[in-house]
Design a protein around this motif. Structure first.
Motif, short mmCIF file in Angstrom:
data_model
loop_
_atom_site.label_atom_id
_atom_site.label_comp_id
_atom_site.label_asym_id
_atom_site.label_seq_id
_atom_site.Cartn_x
_atom_site.Cartn_y
_atom_site.Cartn_z
N ALA A 1 0.83 -1.21 0.00
CA ALA A 1 0.00 0.00 0.00
C ALA A 1 0.86 1.26 0.00
O ALA A 1 0.55 2.24 -0.68
N ALA A 2 1.94 1.23 0.76
CA ALA A 2 2.85 2.39 0.80
C ALA A 2 3.47 2.63 -0.57
O ALA A 2 3.59 3.77 -1.04
N GLY A 3 3.88 1.54 -1.24
CA GLY A 3 4.44 1.68 -2.57
C GLY A 3 3.44 2.24 -3.56
O GLY A 3 3.76 3.09 -4.38
N ASP A 4 2.20 1.76 -3.47
CA ASP A 4 1.15 2.29 -4.35
C ASP A 4 0.93 3.78 -4.12
O ASP A 4 0.80 4.56 -5.07
N ALA A 5 0.87 4.17 -2.84
CA ALA A 5 0.64 5.57 -2.51
C ALA A 5 1.79 6.45 -2.99
O ALA A 5 1.58 7.56 -3.51
N GLU B 1 1.58 6.89 -6.73
CA GLU B 1 0.46 7.73 -7.16
C GLU B 1 0.63 9.19 -6.79
O GLU B 1 0.32 10.09 -7.59
N HIS B 2 1.12 9.44 -5.56
CA HIS B 2 1.08 10.81 -5.05
C HIS B 2 2.42 11.38 -4.61
O HIS B 2 2.51 12.57 -4.30
N GLY B 3 3.47 10.57 -4.55
CA GLY B 3 4.76 11.06 -4.10
C GLY B 3 4.90 11.06 -2.59
O GLY B 3 3.94 10.80 -1.85
N PHE B 4 6.11 11.37 -2.13
CA PHE B 4 6.41 11.29 -0.71
C PHE B 4 5.67 12.35 0.11
O PHE B 4 5.23 12.09 1.24
N GLN C 1 6.75 0.82 -10.63
CA GLN C 1 8.07 0.95 -10.04
C GLN C 1 8.77 2.25 -10.42
O GLN C 1 9.49 2.84 -9.61
N GLY C 2 8.58 2.70 -11.64
CA GLY C 2 9.23 3.93 -12.07
C GLY C 2 8.82 5.14 -11.22
O GLY C 2 9.68 5.82 -10.63
N PRO C 3 7.52 5.43 -11.12
CA PRO C 3 7.09 6.53 -10.26
C PRO C 3 7.47 6.33 -8.80
O PRO C 3 7.78 7.30 -8.09
#
Length: 212
Positions: free
Chosen positions: A26-30, A33-36, A106-108
């Motif tokens: 979930a953290a990777g998805d977030a 999608e939205h950045g750190f 993975q890229g984003p």
């Protein structure tokens, strides 16, 4: 250096392992999608379908969560290839980097983590550990090439692997030039040419370098 993480990799385990897997996914998805900057523990808990208390108790902060995510990615990274030649191994390394960096998720994700590392030391340290793991893994192919007599003795394998992926990350983060198999092969071949010339040996500049 090389990220080398194939999307969709999972690891079995008990309930604790399943919770960690769900939260890190979930953290990777977030991040992708939205950045750190917009990473939020409550949102991660919702995405992972686990209690907020569990996430806050185990990870405490977003930087702690990202650090664990990078550690998990290093654990799940694909093992290095062994093609029988250094040229083949370096090309496999470069192509794996390109596949990772051009993956829709993975890229984003890597862009977000790298951006976070520029302003947060804990994230930066976690990122350094991640790449140290991958560089050490792939440096073994250089050591094997030395043993086969392909390249000069005392070649620094870690420097060779860094040289392979550096131009690929430049394309991702700076120039915006295409990341494809052709660019991967050029990066690998350039690193190999420099290696054969003795650029990455530990010898002094006045010491001639020849393959043994």
């Amino acid at each position: 250096m090389t990220s080398d993480v194939e999307p969709g990799t999972t690891r079995p385990g008990g309930r604790t392992a399943r919770v960690r897997e769900a939260v890190l996914r979930a953290a990777g998805d977030a991040l992708a999608e939205h950045g750190f900057e917009r990473l939020d523990l409550a949102d991660v808990a919702r995405r992972a379908e686990v209690g907020k208390t569990t996430v806050y108790r185990r990870w405490s902060t977003t930087t702690g969560l990202v650090a664990d995510l990078l550690a998990d990615m290093a654990e799940q990274s694909v093992s290095r290839s062994a093609t029988g030649t250094l040229r083949g191994d370096l090309r496999e390394n470069a192509r794996l980097v390109v596949r990772t960096l051009t993956d829709p998720r993975q890229g984003p994700l890597f862009k977000a983590v790298i951006a976070a590392a520029t302003c947060d030391e804990r994230t930066a340290e976690a990122l350094r550990r991640f790449y140290a793991t991958r560089i050490t893994e792939w440096a073994g192919c250089v050591d094997q090439a030395v043993a086969r007599g392909e390249i000069p003795a005392n070649t620094d394998g870690r420097e060779v692997i860094r040289a392979v992926s550096a131009p690929l990350y430049y394309r991702l983060l700076a120039s915006g030039d295409p990341l494809d198999e052709a660019s991967a092969d050029r990066a690998a071949d350039a690193a190999l040419a420099a290696t054969l010339a003795g650029v990455y040996t530990a010898d002094t500049p006045d010491t001639p370098n020849t393959a043994t």
